[in-house]
Write a protein that holds these residues in place. Structure first.
Motif, PDB file in Angstrom:
ATOM      1  N   ALA A   5       5.894  -1.746  -3.810  1.00  0.00           N
ATOM      2  CA  ALA A   5       5.333  -3.097  -3.904  1.00  0.00           C
ATOM      3  C   ALA A   5       4.815  -3.574  -2.555  1.00  0.00           C
ATOM      4  O   ALA A   5       3.751  -4.204  -2.463  1.00  0.00           O
ATOM      5  N   ALA A   6       5.545  -3.284  -1.479  1.00  0.00           N
ATOM      6  CA  ALA A   6       5.107  -3.694  -0.141  1.00  0.00           C
ATOM      7  C   ALA A   6       3.773  -3.062   0.208  1.00  0.00           C
ATOM      8  O   ALA A   6       2.873  -3.723   0.758  1.00  0.00           O
ATOM      9  N   ARG A   7       3.625  -1.791  -0.099  1.00  0.00           N
ATOM     10  CA  ARG A   7       2.370  -1.097   0.190  1.00  0.00           C
ATOM     11  C   ARG A   7       1.220  -1.678  -0.637  1.00  0.00           C
ATOM     12  O   ARG A   7       0.123  -1.926  -0.115  1.00  0.00           O
ATOM     13  N   THR A   8       1.482  -1.937  -1.911  1.00  0.00           N
ATOM     14  CA  THR A   8       0.438  -2.486  -2.782  1.00  0.00           C
ATOM     15  C   THR A   8       0.054  -3.902  -2.365  1.00  0.00           C
ATOM     16  O   THR A   8      -1.134  -4.256  -2.337  1.00  0.00           O
ATOM     17  N   MET A   9       1.046  -4.715  -2.027  1.00  0.00           N
ATOM     18  CA  MET A   9       0.747  -6.096  -1.644  1.00  0.00           C
ATOM     19  C   MET A   9      -0.005  -6.159  -0.319  1.00  0.00           C
ATOM     20  O   MET A   9      -0.818  -7.069  -0.107  1.00  0.00           O
ATOM     21  N   CYS A  10       0.254  -5.241   0.574  1.00  0.00           N
ATOM     22  CA  CYS A  10      -0.533  -5.184   1.815  1.00  0.00           C
ATOM     23  C   CYS A  10      -2.003  -4.946   1.497  1.00  0.00           C
ATOM     24  O   CYS A  10      -2.895  -5.570   2.094  1.00  0.00           O
ATOM     25  N   GLU A  11      -2.272  -4.063   0.548  1.00  0.00           N
ATOM     26  CA  GLU A  11      -3.656  -3.808   0.156  1.00  0.00           C
ATOM     27  C   GLU A  11      -4.270  -5.037  -0.520  1.00  0.00           C
ATOM     28  O   GLU A  11      -5.420  -5.386  -0.246  1.00  0.00           O
ATOM     29  N   LEU A  12      -3.505  -5.676  -1.404  1.00  0.00           N
ATOM     30  CA  LEU A  12      -4.004  -6.868  -2.080  1.00  0.00           C
ATOM     31  C   LEU A  12      -4.264  -8.008  -1.108  1.00  0.00           C
ATOM     32  O   LEU A  12      -5.251  -8.739  -1.227  1.00  0.00           O
ATOM     33  N   ALA A  13      -3.368  -8.173  -0.123  1.00  0.00           N
ATOM     34  CA  ALA A  13      -3.551  -9.238   0.866  1.00  0.00           C
ATOM     35  C   ALA A  13      -4.793  -9.017   1.706  1.00  0.00           C
ATOM     36  O   ALA A  13      -5.470  -9.961   2.111  1.00  0.00           O
ATOM     37  N   GLY A  14      -5.115  -7.750   1.965  1.00  0.00           N
ATOM     38  CA  GLY A  14      -6.309  -7.454   2.739  1.00  0.00           C
ATOM     39  C   GLY A  14      -7.589  -7.704   1.976  1.00  0.00           C
ATOM     40  O   GLY A  14      -8.635  -7.957   2.579  1.00  0.00           O
ATOM     41  N   LEU A  15      -7.506  -7.679   0.636  1.00  0.00           N
ATOM     42  CA  LEU A  15      -8.704  -7.885  -0.186  1.00  0.00           C
ATOM     43  C   LEU A  15      -8.885  -9.333  -0.613  1.00  0.00           C
ATOM     44  O   LEU A  15     -10.012  -9.761  -0.886  1.00  0.00           O
ATOM     45  N   ASP A  16      -7.808 -10.097  -0.667  1.00  0.00           N
ATOM     46  CA  ASP A  16      -7.872 -11.482  -1.137  1.00  0.00           C
ATOM     47  C   ASP A  16      -7.954 -12.428   0.057  1.00  0.00           C
ATOM     48  O   ASP A  16      -7.050 -12.437   0.900  1.00  0.00           O
ATOM     49  N   PRO A  17      -9.009 -13.257   0.169  1.00  0.00           N
ATOM     50  CA  PRO A  17      -9.126 -14.167   1.321  1.00  0.00           C
ATOM     51  C   PRO A  17      -8.011 -15.194   1.402  1.00  0.00           C
ATOM     52  O   PRO A  17      -7.766 -15.759   2.466  1.00  0.00           O
ATOM     53  N   ARG A  18      -7.315 -15.463   0.289  1.00  0.00           N
ATOM     54  CA  ARG A  18      -6.214 -16.428   0.343  1.00  0.00           C
ATOM     55  C   ARG A  18      -5.084 -15.961   1.252  1.00  0.00           C
ATOM     56  O   ARG A  18      -4.341 -16.785   1.807  1.00  0.00           O
ATOM     57  N   PHE A  19      -4.952 -14.638   1.387  1.00  0.00           N
ATOM     58  CA  PHE A  19      -3.851 -14.086   2.172  1.00  0.00           C
ATOM     59  C   PHE A  19      -4.348 -13.467   3.478  1.00  0.00           C
ATOM     60  O   PHE A  19      -3.705 -12.584   4.031  1.00  0.00           O
ATOM     61  N   ALA A  20      -5.501 -13.948   3.955  1.00  0.00           N
ATOM     62  CA  ALA A  20      -6.078 -13.383   5.180  1.00  0.00           C
ATOM     63  C   ALA A  20      -5.138 -13.546   6.369  1.00  0.00           C
ATOM     64  O   ALA A  20      -4.964 -12.640   7.175  1.00  0.00           O
ATOM     65  N   MET A  21      -4.502 -14.714   6.460  1.00  0.00           N
ATOM     66  CA  MET A  21      -3.591 -14.955   7.587  1.00  0.00           C
ATOM     67  C   MET A  21      -2.387 -14.016   7.522  1.00  0.00           C
ATOM     68  O   MET A  21      -1.954 -13.476   8.542  1.00  0.00           O
ATOM     69  N   MET A  22      -1.865 -13.788   6.326  1.00  0.00           N
ATOM     70  CA  MET A  22      -0.729 -12.883   6.183  1.00  0.00           C
ATOM     71  C   MET A  22      -1.135 -11.460   6.539  1.00  0.00           C
ATOM     72  O   MET A  22      -0.375 -10.727   7.183  1.00  0.00           O
ATOM     73  N   ALA A  23      -2.354 -11.066   6.141  1.00  0.00           N
ATOM     74  CA  ALA A  23      -2.828  -9.720   6.461  1.00  0.00           C
ATOM     75  C   ALA A  23      -2.999  -9.535   7.958  1.00  0.00           C
ATOM     76  O   ALA A  23      -2.618  -8.509   8.538  1.00  0.00           O
ATOM     77  N   GLU A  24      -3.554 -10.569   8.628  1.00  0.00           N
ATOM     78  CA  GLU A  24      -3.727 -10.492  10.077  1.00  0.00           C
ATOM     79  C   GLU A  24      -2.378 -10.421  10.786  1.00  0.00           C
ATOM     80  O   GLU A  24      -2.213  -9.693  11.770  1.00  0.00           O
ATOM     81  N   TYR A  25      -1.408 -11.187  10.288  1.00  0.00           N
ATOM     82  CA  TYR A  25      -0.072 -11.163  10.899  1.00  0.00           C
ATOM     83  C   TYR A  25       0.555  -9.779  10.744  1.00  0.00           C
ATOM     84  O   TYR A  25       1.171  -9.245  11.667  1.00  0.00           O
ATOM     85  N   GLY A  26       0.381  -9.174   9.549  1.00  0.00           N
ATOM     86  CA  GLY A  26       0.920  -7.836   9.338  1.00  0.00           C
ATOM     87  C   GLY A  26       0.247  -6.799  10.230  1.00  0.00           C
ATOM     88  O   GLY A  26       0.903  -5.893  10.763  1.00  0.00           O
ATOM     89  N   GLN A  27      -1.066  -6.920  10.449  1.00  0.00           N
ATOM     90  CA  GLN A  27      -1.766  -6.006  11.320  1.00  0.00           C
ATOM     91  C   GLN A  27      -1.287  -6.143  12.768  1.00  0.00           C
ATOM     92  O   GLN A  27      -1.152  -5.162  13.496  1.00  0.00           O
ATOM     93  N   ALA A  28      -1.033  -7.400  13.173  1.00  0.00           N
ATOM     94  CA  ALA A  28      -0.550  -7.627  14.547  1.00  0.00           C
ATOM     95  C   ALA A  28       0.824  -6.996  14.743  1.00  0.00           C
ATOM     96  O   ALA A  28       1.107  -6.396  15.806  1.00  0.00           O
TER      97      ALA A  28
END
Length: 298
Positions: A271-294
């Motif tokens: 689920a963590a791996r899938t949600m990381c992919e979903l967060a990267g594709l959905d603009p609503r979770f852009a901040m969460m994706a950027e935080y995970g990348q950092a």
């Protein structure tokens, strides 16, 4: 500016200059200079003090009203900022506030709503006593210095929880679409087998019965499969909310053998791996994706 306004500004500046820094004891000369400047200020504003005392109907309590005005002037000097207003304007509101507070204390609040509940109005600048015995104003006693930090923390927690719930919803919806597509493929496969059987000639009674069963199965997705899919989705959601987001207390997926715990761990990992992919594709979770990348970069 008028002569009185200029004189007031000068006298207030003298008081400020003669007052020692906080924590230091004033000398006798400084106290004398402050007293002279304060008395000069009271003489300059004496006409407006008399006017306000009459305006608030406190002529019968003249001495108390004059003392309240002296307190108001003292507080105005302590709180005055020359960059925000002129002292002559600033002190007017301080005097008005103290006289109104005095009138309420002596005569009670005469407004109909206040008389109905026997309300008593007091000044927020009234002096009280703190836990250590020091004199403090009511404003200082009711002020919560940690209120802003708690409010910001609560708002942050609320937004974070809303984001996690929304991401979990997106993940479950993704699983639902994937599961539904799989069930549709299974239904189409059953339909193909039915057509193959119907194409055979010379079928017996058993084959005809089999055709009827396959036709019923292929007409729609099996409700039992749908129920099984929803049950699995709810289980996966609980795993995500508990293991990844810590939205659920305790350990709901444990048993004596540890099988359920290991299964939950594997579900959470996928689920963590899938949600990381979903967060990267959905603009609503852009901040969460950027935080995970950092975090990954560090």
């Amino acid at each position: 500016m008028s002569k009185i306004t200029i004189a007031l500004e000068s006298a207030v500046a003298r008081v400020k200059a003669s007052s020692p820094p906080e924590g230091q004891v004033s000398t006798a000369r400084q106290r004398a200079e402050v007293d002279r400047a304060f008395a000069h200020i009271l003489r300059l504003i004496a006409p407006r003090i008399r006017h306000f005392i009459r305006q608030y109907g406190l002529a019968a309590h003249w001495d108390d009203a004059e003392q309240a005005c002296s307190i108001a002037v003292h507080r105005a000097i302590q709180a005055y900022d020359s960059e925000k207003a002129q002292f002559t304007t600033f002190v007017n509101w301080q005097i008005r506030g103290e006289l109104q507070s005095l009138r309420f204390r002596l005569m009670t609040d005469q407004r109909p709503s206040a008389r109905k509940v026997e309300a008593v109005t007091v000044s927020l600048d009234a002096i009280g006593s703190g836990e250590d015995g020091e004199d403090i104003s009511i404003v200082a006693s009711i002020e919560d210095e940690e209120a802003l930090d708690r409010t910001e923390a609560a708002a942050s927690d609320y937004l974070a929880r809303a984001a996690m719930v929304s991401l979990a919803d997106t993940y479950v919806e993704h699983l639902r679409k994937t599961g539904m597509e799989r069930l549709r493929r299974q239904a189409r496969s059953r339909k193909g087998r039915r057509a193959e059987v119907e194409g055979n000639e010379g079928v017996d009674a058993d084959d005809r019965q089999r055709r009827r069963v396959w036709r019923a199965e292929s007409s729609a997705i099996d409700p039992a499969d749908l129920a099984e899919l929803e049950e699995r989705l709810q289980h996966n959601r609980k795993v995500v909310e508990h293991r990844l987001f810590e939205l659920l207390p305790g350990e709901p997926f444990d048993d004596d053998s540890g099988v359920m715990r290991e299964r939950a761990r594997q579900i959470a990992k996928r689920a963590a791996r899938t949600m990381c992919e979903l967060a990267g594709l959905d603009p609503r979770f852009a901040m969460m994706a950027e935080y995970g990348q950092a975090l990954s970069a560090h």
